[in-house]
Design a protein around this motif. Structure first.
Motif, mmCIF file in Angstrom:
data_model
loop_
_atom_site.group_PDB
_atom_site.id
_atom_site.type_symbol
_atom_site.label_atom_id
_atom_site.label_comp_id
_atom_site.label_asym_id
_atom_site.label_seq_id
_atom_site.Cartn_x
_atom_site.Cartn_y
_atom_site.Cartn_z
ATOM 1 N N ASP A 185 1.246 1.817 -8.574
ATOM 2 C CA ASP A 185 2.277 1.287 -7.672
ATOM 3 C C ASP A 185 2.337 -0.234 -7.681
ATOM 4 N N GLU A 195 4.626 -5.363 -7.341
ATOM 5 C CA GLU A 195 4.939 -3.952 -7.077
ATOM 6 C C GLU A 195 5.690 -3.357 -8.276
ATOM 7 N N LEU A 197 6.104 0.098 -8.556
ATOM 8 C CA LEU A 197 6.730 1.365 -8.189
ATOM 9 C C LEU A 197 8.250 1.269 -8.069
ATOM 10 N N VAL A 214 2.002 8.670 -9.398
ATOM 11 C CA VAL A 214 1.720 7.334 -8.889
ATOM 12 C C VAL A 214 0.234 7.151 -8.587
ATOM 13 N N ARG A 216 -1.967 4.892 -6.450
ATOM 14 C CA ARG A 216 -1.607 4.086 -5.279
ATOM 15 C C ARG A 216 -2.647 2.988 -5.039
ATOM 16 N N LEU A 222 5.129 7.201 -1.002
ATOM 17 C CA LEU A 222 5.803 7.970 -2.038
ATOM 18 C C LEU A 222 7.102 8.556 -1.499
ATOM 19 N N GLU A 226 7.512 12.742 -5.883
ATOM 20 C CA GLU A 226 6.539 11.891 -6.568
ATOM 21 C C GLU A 226 5.125 12.383 -6.284
ATOM 22 N N ASP A 228 0.890 12.156 -6.263
ATOM 23 C CA ASP A 228 -0.179 11.190 -6.001
ATOM 24 C C ASP A 228 -1.344 11.473 -6.944
#
Length: 632
Positions: A185, A195, A197, A214, A216, A222, A226, A228
């Motif tokens: 991200d 950033e 993302l 992603v 994080r 999110l 999406e 994690d």
């Protein structure tokens, strides 16, 4: 030019190269090198046996066929993960430091467990054998685990430079028809949050990629479906058994025209070439710790991770600025983590010189054994500064030149021969290199084209879905010979020197970008009719981008417009590739078939002789470029 570094006989005999030579009955390096190219089949068999690569099914031949499309390790089956996860589980595999000072580590056992978890999670997200996965993140533990997990599944990774903007990433994802994009991200750069993302979401929309995974790091929320990274999981599965030439990675690199080209790398190619070069040139041993200041999106990122892990060493990863919060950052990390191998580009060395010697002298660098350098030609003064100040006139600089399509080096330095400043004391073992004149004859003592005369394991399998462009790029100049695109010289003592690109490809701080990519980005500005990008010498970056632009009728040039055009390039390709200057001209020098002569543009800008202009339709454009360069 005389050498500045000479091998110590006792230390030379302790290198991996010398021990390997000795096991094969060689005492003389020149005889060993000749063996490596004249009896390549036996050389590679012996080296892979020396490494102990665990084949699921043994290969029958090292090389089958010849240029342009040979096959390697015919009949062999393995997964590159097999070559990594064969070391003691308690040995340290990865060390990662973030810019804000957090340190994480994984042993080989912990790394295997994490890669297995991530591979299961990717499978649960719908990724299967042969599908493409974008990896858009800085150097960190997750970059390494995702690269390995993708290979574990038999899928194909697409590393993407963390400094790109959405459009540049999307071009690569769309060309590869990626199924999923894994993105961090964001990260910290000089204390500021960068950033990624939001850019990844734009890239998904532009490319048609289905899904986003992603990591994080900054904790950004999110959206939608999406996934994690921290919550990945699924049914455990062993590494896929792959044919030796099954692809595991596409690395995109830019040429002089057209879209970026995806170099195709395979399980028994890039990783093994990286390990070979790292062992025989850099002398990386199991007890060593390697740090190459790079990015996952450049060849040296996967090269460091895969080569270092296959050899059983420890790979150090860092995702921040080299001089933040102060100029001592690199040297503090060398001391704190007892790093043995440090690879820096000439651009980075030039940027560190103004800080002086004090930040270096304040830290204990006694763990360092070998310095490395790649990405661009050296200038003498920065080279000598690196050798004397960091190397203390006793640590060798392994200068290393090849490329993404090579999977490593064509030229390098071995620690058994003296090293000349800025030079290479050998072609890499297994690489049958030569310098060719204008009619394709090998020459010594004069500038020519760097070429490779025989196939080697690790050479790209071609460009993704574009065989014609691959053949034209490397085999059009001299039939049956790989012509690399570098001007080079081989002196009478057998030392090589790279003198620059023989094509138009730009190298900005070691990052390759095609002029067409820069021009396309600039033309996103509605005021522009045409554009031509060139690379010019820069005291820090090595090369900087200068853009010549032709405006549409009725639009007047001004400094604000020039800055706006430069920003268009930065938005598309990332701020590291923003042009240093944007100059407006009435026309660009072109041939009668409307090809822009970038060679002429560059020569006119630099005040050099532009050479034969007989093919130009509009020679008056050359003088306009000279005036623009002078500010007239």
């Amino acid at each position: 030019m005389e050498p500045v570094w000479y091998p110590d006989p006792k230390e030379a005999q302790n290198t991996r190269l010398y021990r390997f030579m000795e096991a094969l009955g060689f005492q003389d390096y020149e005889a060993f090198y000749r063996y490596s190219v004249e009896e390549a089949e036996d050389f590679y068999r012996q080296f892979l046996a020396h490494l102990g690569i665990p084949w699921r099914r043994p290969y029958e031949r090292v090389v089958e066929g010849s240029f342009p499309l040979p096959r390697f390790f015919v009949g062999g089956r393995l997964n590159l993960a097999d070559a990594v996860f064969r070391h003691p589980e308690d040995r340290l595999a990865l060390l990662h430091e973030t810019e804000d000072g957090q340190v994480r580590a994984l042993t080989y056992g912990e790394l295997r467990a994490e890669v297995a978890r991530v591979a299961a999670g990717l499978r649960a997200l719908g990724v299967s054998r042969g599908e493409r996965v974008g990896l858009w993140m800085p150097m960190g533990l997750e970059a390494a685990t995702l690269l390995l997990a993708t290979s574990w599944l038999g899928a194909i990774a697409i590393p993407i430079f963390s400094g790109y903007a959405a459009e540049a990433a999307a071009i690569r994802l769309k060309d590869a028809e990626a199924r999923l994009l894994a993105v961090q991200d964001g990260f910290l750069r000089r204390g500021r949050r960068v950033e990624l993302l939001p850019e990844a979401r734009k890239a998904l929309a532009l490319s048609g990629t289905e899904r986003l995974l992603v990591v994080r790091r900054l904790g950004l929320p999110l959206e939608g479906n999406e996934a994690d990274y921290a919550h990945l999981g699924g049914e455990a599965l062993p590494p896929e058994e792959m044919e030796s030439m099954d692809p595991f990675m596409l690395i995109y690199t830019s040429g002089t025209t057209g879209r970026p080209k995806g170099t195709v790398h395979y399980h028994a190619g890039f990783p093994l070439k990286a390990a070979l070069d790292m062992a025989l040139l850099f002398d990386l041993r199991e007890e060593d710790r390697l740090f190459w200041f790079t990015d996952l999106g450049w060849m040296m990122g996967p090269w460091a991770i895969l080569g270092g892990l296959i050899l059983g060493g420890t790979v150090f990863l860092y995702d921040g600025a080299p001089d933040y919060p102060g100029p001592e950052r690199l040297w503090r990390m060398v001391e704190a983590h007892r790093l043995t191998h440090l690879g820096l580009s000439p651009t980075l060395v030039r940027a560190l010189i103004p800080f002086g010697e004090a930040p270096i002298k304040a830290h204990d660098l006694s763990s360092l054994r070998v310095l490395g350098s790649t990405g661009e030609p050296w200038n003498l003064d920065p080279y000598l500064w690196f050798f004397r100040t960091v190397g203390e006139e006793r640590r060798p600089i392994v200068n290393y030149s090849g490329g993404t399509e090579i999977s490593g080096g064509i030229l390098g330095n071995v620690l058994l021969r003296p090293i000349k400043p800025m030079g290479f004391n050998t072609a890499v073992p297994g690489m049958k290199a030569a310098i060719l004149d204008e009619v394709g004859r090998p020459v010594k003592g004069q500038v020519g084209e760097l070429a490779v005369l025989a196939p080697w394991p690790g050479m790209t399998k071609g460009f993704w879905r574009d065989e014609a462009r691959y053949l034209d790029t490397y085999f059009a100049k001299v039939p049956g010979v790989w012509v690399h695109g570098d001007f080079a010289l081989l002196d009478e003592e057998g030392h090589y020197f790279i003198l620059g690109r023989s094509d138009d490809t730009l190298k900005v701080a070691g990052k390759r970008v095609g002029p067409a990519e820069v021009e396309t980005a600039a033309l996103n500005h509605p005021a522009l009719k045409e554009a031509a990008a060139i690379g010019v010498p820069h005291p820090v970056k090595g090369e900087a981008i200068v853009l010549f632009a032709v405006l549409k009728p009725g639009i007047a040039p001004n400094p604000e417009l020039a800055e706006a055009v430069a920003e268009k390039v930065a938005e598309a390709l990332g701020r590291p590739l923003k042009p240093e200057r944007v100059l407006f001209v009435p026309d660009l020098p072109k041939t009668r078939n409307a090809k822009v002569m970038r060679r002429v543009v560059r020569a006119a800008y630099l005040g050099q002789d532009p050479g034969d202009l007989s093919a130009l339709e509009n020679p008056e454009a050359v003088e306009a470029i000279r005036r623009a360069a002078r500010g007239g």
